[in-house]
Design a protein around this motif. Structure first.
Motif, PDB file in Angstrom:
ATOM      1  N   SER A  71       9.022  12.171   7.432  1.00 27.71           N
ATOM      2  CA  SER A  71       9.059  10.546   7.466  1.00 27.71           C
ATOM      3  C   SER A  71       7.894  10.008   8.171  1.00 27.71           C
ATOM      4  N   SER A  72       7.407  10.576   9.313  1.00 21.59           N
ATOM      5  CA  SER A  72       6.068  10.332  10.017  1.00 21.59           C
ATOM      6  C   SER A  72       4.885  10.135   9.210  1.00 21.59           C
ATOM      7  N   VAL A  73       4.882  11.226   8.230  1.00 20.78           N
ATOM      8  CA  VAL A  73       3.643  11.415   7.537  1.00 20.78           C
ATOM      9  C   VAL A  73       3.583  10.033   6.516  1.00 20.78           C
ATOM     10  N   VAL A  74       4.734   9.822   5.696  1.00 20.89           N
ATOM     11  CA  VAL A  74       4.906   8.777   4.877  1.00 20.89           C
ATOM     12  C   VAL A  74       4.344   7.381   5.725  1.00 20.89           C
ATOM     13  N   ARG A  75       5.058   7.319   7.124  1.00 20.46           N
ATOM     14  CA  ARG A  75       4.876   6.239   7.893  1.00 20.46           C
ATOM     15  C   ARG A  75       3.248   5.916   8.184  1.00 20.46           C
ATOM     16  N   PHE A  76       2.512   6.995   8.333  1.00 16.64           N
ATOM     17  CA  PHE A  76       1.064   7.048   8.301  1.00 16.64           C
ATOM     18  C   PHE A  76       0.360   6.699   7.195  1.00 16.64           C
ATOM     19  N   TRP A  77       1.021   7.017   5.988  1.00 15.19           N
ATOM     20  CA  TRP A  77       0.116   6.740   4.531  1.00 15.19           C
ATOM     21  C   TRP A  77       0.490   5.137   4.634  1.00 15.19           C
ATOM     22  N   TYR A  78       1.635   4.562   4.673  1.00 12.68           N
ATOM     23  CA  TYR A  78       1.666   3.300   4.605  1.00 12.68           C
ATOM     24  C   TYR A  78       1.089   2.429   5.616  1.00 12.68           C
ATOM     25  N   SER A  79       0.680   2.848   6.753  1.00 11.89           N
ATOM     26  CA  SER A  79       0.182   2.010   7.821  1.00 11.89           C
ATOM     27  C   SER A  79      -1.343   2.197   7.327  1.00 11.89           C
ATOM     28  N   LEU A  80      -1.704   3.229   6.818  1.00  9.56           N
ATOM     29  CA  LEU A  80      -3.298   3.004   6.234  1.00  9.56           C
ATOM     30  C   LEU A  80      -3.366   1.854   5.285  1.00  9.56           C
ATOM     31  N   LEU A  81      -2.371   1.890   4.329  1.00  9.14           N
ATOM     32  CA  LEU A  81      -2.643   1.019   3.178  1.00  9.14           C
ATOM     33  C   LEU A  81      -2.363  -0.517   3.952  1.00  9.14           C
ATOM     34  N   LYS A  82      -1.817  -0.669   5.075  1.00 11.83           N
ATOM     35  CA  LYS A  82      -1.441  -1.957   5.477  1.00 11.83           C
ATOM     36  C   LYS A  82      -2.665  -2.395   5.996  1.00 11.83           C
ATOM     37  N   GLU A  83      -3.366  -1.293   6.827  1.00 13.85           N
ATOM     38  CA  GLU A  83      -4.536  -1.705   7.504  1.00 13.85           C
ATOM     39  C   GLU A  83      -5.724  -2.289   6.428  1.00 13.85           C
ATOM     40  N   LEU A  84      -5.710  -1.909   4.916  1.00 11.33           N
ATOM     41  CA  LEU A  84      -6.459  -2.458   3.958  1.00 11.33           C
ATOM     42  C   LEU A  84      -6.185  -3.815   4.084  1.00 11.33           C
ATOM     43  N   GLU A  85      -4.763  -4.152   3.921  1.00  7.63           N
ATOM     44  CA  GLU A  85      -4.472  -5.392   3.654  1.00  7.63           C
ATOM     45  C   GLU A  85      -4.902  -6.389   4.673  1.00  7.63           C
ATOM     46  N   LEU A  86      -4.896  -6.158   6.010  1.00  6.91           N
ATOM     47  CA  LEU A  86      -5.494  -6.477   6.969  1.00  6.91           C
ATOM     48  C   LEU A  86      -7.007  -6.904   6.904  1.00  6.91           C
ATOM     49  N   LYS A  87      -7.594  -6.003   6.168  1.00  8.49           N
ATOM     50  CA  LYS A  87      -8.970  -6.055   5.990  1.00  8.49           C
ATOM     51  C   LYS A  87      -9.279  -7.011   4.584  1.00  8.49           C
ATOM     52  N   GLU A  88      -8.016  -7.779   4.276  1.00  3.57           N
ATOM     53  CA  GLU A  88      -8.269  -8.664   3.202  1.00  3.57           C
ATOM     54  C   GLU A  88      -8.587  -7.847   1.708  1.00  3.57           C
ATOM     55  N   PHE A  89      -8.222  -6.641   1.562  1.00  3.83           N
ATOM     56  CA  PHE A  89      -7.996  -6.059   0.373  1.00  3.83           C
ATOM     57  C   PHE A  89      -6.724  -6.289  -0.196  1.00  3.83           C
ATOM     58  N   ARG A  90      -6.723  -6.257  -1.558  1.00  2.00           N
ATOM     59  CA  ARG A  90      -5.241  -6.921  -2.209  1.00  2.00           C
ATOM     60  C   ARG A  90      -5.279  -5.993  -3.422  1.00  2.00           C
ATOM     61  N   LEU A  91      -4.134  -5.324  -3.476  1.00  3.29           N
ATOM     62  CA  LEU A  91      -3.807  -4.474  -4.696  1.00  3.29           C
ATOM     63  C   LEU A  91      -3.559  -5.151  -6.053  1.00  3.29           C
ATOM     64  N   PHE A  92      -4.606  -4.828  -6.840  1.00  3.96           N
ATOM     65  CA  PHE A  92      -4.528  -5.590  -8.180  1.00  3.96           C
ATOM     66  C   PHE A  92      -4.053  -4.716  -9.440  1.00  3.96           C
ATOM     67  N   HIS A  93      -3.956  -3.197  -9.269  1.00  2.57           N
ATOM     68  CA  HIS A  93      -3.641  -2.337 -10.331  1.00  2.57           C
ATOM     69  C   HIS A  93      -3.001  -1.088  -9.626  1.00  2.57           C
ATOM     70  N   SER A  94      -1.868  -0.644 -10.310  1.00  5.83           N
ATOM     71  CA  SER A  94      -1.565   0.881  -9.764  1.00  5.83           C
ATOM     72  C   SER A  94      -1.119   1.666 -10.943  1.00  5.83           C
ATOM     73  N   TYR A  95      -1.439   3.108 -11.076  1.00 11.35           N
ATOM     74  CA  TYR A  95      -1.364   3.563 -12.182  1.00 11.35           C
ATOM     75  C   TYR A  95      -0.516   5.065 -11.751  1.00 11.35           C
ATOM     76  N   LYS A  96       0.955   5.070 -12.126  1.00 13.27           N
ATOM     77  CA  LYS A  96       1.399   6.234 -12.116  1.00 13.27           C
ATOM     78  C   LYS A  96       1.109   7.210 -12.757  1.00 13.27           C
ATOM     79  N   ASP A  97       0.727   8.476 -12.618  1.00 14.36           N
ATOM     80  CA  ASP A  97       0.057   9.557 -13.592  1.00 14.36           C
ATOM     81  C   ASP A  97       1.320  10.498 -13.711  1.00 14.36           C
ATOM     82  N   LEU A  98       2.053  10.292 -15.008  1.00 21.19           N
ATOM     83  CA  LEU A  98       3.156  10.921 -15.414  1.00 21.19           C
ATOM     84  C   LEU A  98       2.742  12.407 -15.771  1.00 21.19           C
ATOM     85  N   SER A  99       1.587  12.690 -15.985  1.00 22.33           N
ATOM     86  CA  SER A  99       1.186  14.047 -16.454  1.00 22.33           C
ATOM     87  C   SER A  99       0.979  14.992 -15.135  1.00 22.33           C
ATOM     88  N   LYS A 100       1.275  14.460 -14.106  1.00 23.13           N
ATOM     89  CA  LYS A 100       1.207  15.364 -13.099  1.00 23.13           C
ATOM     90  C   LYS A 100       2.593  15.594 -12.583  1.00 23.13           C
TER      91      LYS A 100
END
Length: 366
Positions: free
Chosen positions: A311-340
């Motif tokens: 749970s703390s690992v996933v919280r760390f991942w999420y916190s990194l992505l929220k830092e991108l948002e604070l830096k004015e980065f916005r997600l415009f595309h997400s691709y889920k690789d079903l071959s993996k």
């Protein structure tokens, strides 16, 4: 006779009194003059010699800023001069790159700020639900995307890199004017279809991969290969590299060495090193030099040097992505690789893939 002697004595006593009074008057006058200070200097006369008031303390000349005097990289040296006053991310032909001082940065950060827990139980279910919902929901619309074809069972694997070509973000303009710069960070991947395509479109492309045979290879007019791997730390100067051809650098260090101030597009497939590299980009404020960011993220295990409970690992991942948002980065595309493999922290749960490709645009990019 007696009268003459007494008058002589009186005259001498009077003269002594007058002399004593004059002496006292002179001493008093000297004391008054000392108290009043030295007489003012005559107009136009040179200053009198002697110790004057101490000169004001001048601070030492500031030391040159880091990166203000960079090594000229041999692989980009050419006979052509760089155009005068080249600012922004504009890059002339690949023989350019005369280094200039980088903008002053804020003080260093030592750790990111973790987001609050997703729920009171601080459980993996709560954290994973929030994280997967976040990476699957775009934050900004992009009407014109350049997308590599996703892999299919019958075709060679191709990375699903996506960049936004809407005019409001400037990348299309940079490509048209052949002033685009792209960095590609990889670890032995054989797929360079996207890099070649962007080079042919007018981008100056730098591919960093430790499996490259030579230190620097000019594959085509605008496509460079460098035998460098991107790390979240610089090698210690006192510790020898384990292999003679092994060479790792932080991205900020490479930007300094190459004299590159801005990257229009950064794409990265770092096979689980992406979390620590992304953390380094945040802590060192390198993100402000990047226009678009495309990362392949891996979720089958925590990643290099990421530890703690699930749970703390996933919280760390999420916190990194929220830092991108604070830096004015916005997600415009997400691709889920079903071959993996469909694994999330080594568990077949949440209907999650072990690999996603996420694309952000810096909405404050200039």
């Amino acid at each position: 006779m007696a009268r003459e002697k007494s008058s002589g004595r009186g005259c001498r006593a009077l003269s002594r009194c007058l002399l004593g009074a004059a002496l006292l008057l002179g001493l008093r006058l000297c004391a008054e003059l000392r108290r009043a200070g030295p007489p003012s200097q005559a107009r136009g006369a040179p200053p009198a010699p002697g110790p004057g008031p101490p000169a004001p303390h001048l601070p030492p000349a500031p030391a040159p800023q880091r990166g203000s005097r960079r090594r000229q990289v041999t692989y980009v040296r050419s006979g052509r001069r760089a155009p005068p006053g080249g600012g922004g991310s504009g890059t002339p032909e690949p023989g350019c790159c005369a280094p200039h001082g980088r903008p002053r940065r804020k003080g260093p950060r030592w750790h990111i700020d973790l987001q609050p827990w997703a729920g009171p139980a601080q459980s993996l279910d709560e954290e994973a639900s929030r994280f997967l919902r976040y990476i699957s929901t775009t934050q900004i619309a992009c009407d014109h995307m350049s997308t590599d074809s996703p892999a299919t069972d019958s075709s060679p694997a191709k990375k699903p890199w996506s960049v936004c070509l809407d005019d409001r973000f400037g990348l299309a303009h940079q490509i048209r004017n052949k002033q685009c710069r792209l960095y590609s960070l990889g670890l032995g991947s054989v797929d360079t279809h996207f890099e070649v395509s962007m080079a042919n479109s007018g981008c100056e492309v730098h591919r960093f991969d430790p499996s490259v045979r030579s230190a620097h290879i000019l594959e085509s007019q605008r496509l460079w290969y460098h035998r460098l791997s991107i790390d979240w730390r610089d090698p210690h100067p006192a510790v020898a590299a384990p292999k003679s051809h092994s060479n790792t650098r932080k991205l900020g260090t490479i930007l300094n060495e190459f004299g590159h101030h801005k990257i229009d597009v950064l794409i990265a497939d770092l096979e689980s090193a992406e979390w620590k590299v992304l953390e380094n980009l945040i802590l060192e404020d390198v993100l402000e030099q990047i226009g678009q960011l495309v990362f392949e993220i891996h979720l089958h295990w925590p990643g290099f040097e990421v530890s703690g409970s699930d749970s703390s690992v996933v919280r760390f991942w999420y916190s990194l992505l929220k830092e991108l948002e604070l830096k004015e980065f916005r997600l415009f595309h997400s691709y889920k690789d079903l071959s993996k493999p469909q694994l999330f922290l080594k568990k077949d749960i949440f209907n999650a893939s072990s690999c996603y490709t996420l694309s952000w645009v810096n909405t404050g990019w200039k």
